[in-house]
Scaffold this motif. Structure first.
Motif, mmCIF file in Angstrom:
data_model
loop_
_atom_site.group_PDB
_atom_site.id
_atom_site.type_symbol
_atom_site.label_atom_id
_atom_site.label_comp_id
_atom_site.label_asym_id
_atom_site.label_seq_id
_atom_site.Cartn_x
_atom_site.Cartn_y
_atom_site.Cartn_z
ATOM 1 N N THR A 97 21.755 -9.258 -3.197
ATOM 2 C CA THR A 97 22.893 -8.429 -3.599
ATOM 3 C C THR A 97 22.414 -7.065 -4.085
ATOM 4 O OG1 THR A 97 24.222 -10.355 -4.174
ATOM 5 C CG2 THR A 97 24.858 -8.251 -5.184
ATOM 6 N N MET A 98 21.408 -7.061 -4.950
ATOM 7 C CA MET A 98 20.876 -5.797 -5.468
ATOM 8 C C MET A 98 20.246 -4.978 -4.355
ATOM 9 S SD MET A 98 20.862 -4.220 -8.254
ATOM 10 C CE MET A 98 20.663 -2.488 -7.997
ATOM 11 N N PRO A 110 18.287 -21.530 -5.995
ATOM 12 C CA PRO A 110 18.576 -20.755 -4.780
ATOM 13 C C PRO A 110 19.384 -19.479 -5.038
ATOM 14 C CG PRO A 110 19.726 -22.882 -4.740
ATOM 15 C CD PRO A 110 18.858 -22.869 -5.945
ATOM 16 N N GLU A 111 20.082 -19.410 -6.155
ATOM 17 C CA GLU A 111 20.879 -18.218 -6.445
ATOM 18 C C GLU A 111 20.013 -17.020 -6.819
ATOM 19 O OE1 GLU A 111 24.293 -18.760 -8.915
ATOM 20 O OE2 GLU A 111 24.900 -20.562 -7.839
ATOM 21 N N VAL A 138 9.612 -13.678 -3.780
ATOM 22 C CA VAL A 138 10.955 -14.294 -3.831
ATOM 23 C C VAL A 138 11.549 -14.346 -2.435
ATOM 24 C CG1 VAL A 138 13.338 -13.941 -4.620
ATOM 25 C CG2 VAL A 138 11.451 -13.731 -6.240
ATOM 26 N N HIS A 139 11.458 -13.246 -1.696
ATOM 27 C CA HIS A 139 12.035 -13.206 -0.355
ATOM 28 C C HIS A 139 11.302 -14.154 0.599
ATOM 29 C CE1 HIS A 139 15.222 -10.181 -0.698
ATOM 30 N NE2 HIS A 139 14.484 -9.726 -1.701
ATOM 31 N N LEU A 140 10.000 -14.298 0.453
ATOM 32 C CA LEU A 140 9.262 -15.243 1.296
ATOM 33 C C LEU A 140 9.620 -16.690 0.947
ATOM 34 C CD1 LEU A 140 5.761 -13.497 1.390
ATOM 35 C CD2 LEU A 140 7.350 -13.790 3.306
ATOM 36 N N LEU A 141 9.800 -16.975 -0.332
ATOM 37 C CA LEU A 141 10.145 -18.333 -0.747
ATOM 38 C C LEU A 141 11.598 -18.691 -0.438
ATOM 39 C CD1 LEU A 141 8.259 -18.641 -4.166
ATOM 40 C CD2 LEU A 141 7.599 -19.564 -1.926
ATOM 41 N N ALA A 142 12.395 -17.700 -0.105
ATOM 42 C CA ALA A 142 13.783 -17.973 0.276
ATOM 43 C C ALA A 142 13.836 -18.821 1.547
ATOM 44 C CB ALA A 142 14.550 -16.670 0.482
ATOM 45 N N ASP A 143 12.795 -18.712 2.376
ATOM 46 C CA ASP A 143 12.734 -19.503 3.614
ATOM 47 C C ASP A 143 12.261 -20.923 3.364
ATOM 48 O OD1 ASP A 143 13.576 -17.293 5.059
ATOM 49 O OD2 ASP A 143 11.520 -16.614 5.437
ATOM 50 N N VAL A 156 11.237 -18.513 -12.670
ATOM 51 C CA VAL A 156 11.725 -18.050 -11.360
ATOM 52 C C VAL A 156 11.281 -19.003 -10.252
ATOM 53 C CG1 VAL A 156 11.618 -16.153 -9.684
ATOM 54 C CG2 VAL A 156 11.791 -15.656 -12.129
ATOM 55 N N VAL A 157 10.062 -19.531 -10.368
ATOM 56 C CA VAL A 157 9.540 -20.467 -9.360
ATOM 57 C C VAL A 157 9.085 -21.753 -10.030
ATOM 58 C CG1 VAL A 157 8.793 -18.641 -7.776
ATOM 59 C CG2 VAL A 157 7.181 -19.555 -9.448
ATOM 60 N N GLU A 158 8.972 -22.796 -9.218
ATOM 61 C CA GLU A 158 8.444 -24.079 -9.661
ATOM 62 C C GLU A 158 7.311 -24.457 -8.728
ATOM 63 O OE1 GLU A 158 11.859 -26.601 -9.454
ATOM 64 O OE2 GLU A 158 12.638 -25.899 -11.378
ATOM 65 N N ALA A 159 6.352 -25.205 -9.254
ATOM 66 C CA ALA A 159 5.186 -25.589 -8.462
ATOM 67 C C ALA A 159 5.146 -27.104 -8.303
ATOM 68 C CB ALA A 159 3.917 -25.112 -9.140
#
Length: 163
Positions: free
Chosen positions: A112-113, A104-105, A51-56, A87-90
């Motif tokens: 936040t967590m 994106p949220e 998730v954190h890598l895909l945030a970019d 959670v993700v889309e391809a």
């Protein structure tokens, strides 16, 4: 008389307004179930890392595997679980499959967590690094300040009696 399918079972007269809240309560239960499924999916540290890598921005499976230092089949398995949970889309680009966050949220909720946990660990670390003498001195200072707040200096209970 109408018996409601929720809450304490009592027999009394209910209005139509009470019946209208049942679909809302029932729908809320479904949202909780969906949220639990997504949170269960995100309970894996590797998936949080994804998730954190895909945030970019979107990434191919091979690039995620390289960035994470794990095998491509392992990343693909995690992504399949994340995709099933929404959670993700391809999107396919030739032979490569590129993944992105479905909303994106999702990263905002994860950040936040993470912030909550970092603050908690900072507080715990500060407490853990204190020596026993510092802990005792801190407690004595807290008691003293509590007494001062309740009984201001010069009050009859804190003044010494005259001899």
């Amino acid at each position: 008389m109408l018996v409601m399918p929720f809450g304490p079972q009592r027999r009394d007269t209910r209005t139509y307004a009470h019946l209208r809240i049942w679909p809302t309560v029932h729908a809320m239960d479904e949202v909780y179930k969906l949220q639990a499924e997504v949170l269960k999916t995100l309970s894996n540290p590797r998936r949080l890392e994804i998730v954190h890598l895909l945030a970019d921005g979107p990434r191919e499976v091979s690039r995620l595997a390289e960035d994470m230092g794990i095998s491509q089949p392992n990343v693909s398995q995690h992504l399949a679980v994340m995709r099933a949970a929404g959670v993700v889309e391809a999107e396919r680009d030739g032979r490569e499959v590129r993944y992105r966050l479905s909303d994106p949220e999702i990263i905002e909720a994860c950040q936040t967590m993470r912030g909550v946990l970092v603050r908690r660990l900072t507080r715990i670390s500060a407490v853990a690094s204190r020596t026993p003498a510092e802990v005792v001195a801190g407690r004595a200072a807290e008691r003293s300040s509590e007494r001062d707040a309740v009984e201001p200096p010069g009050s009859p209970t804190t003044s010494k009696p005259a001899d």
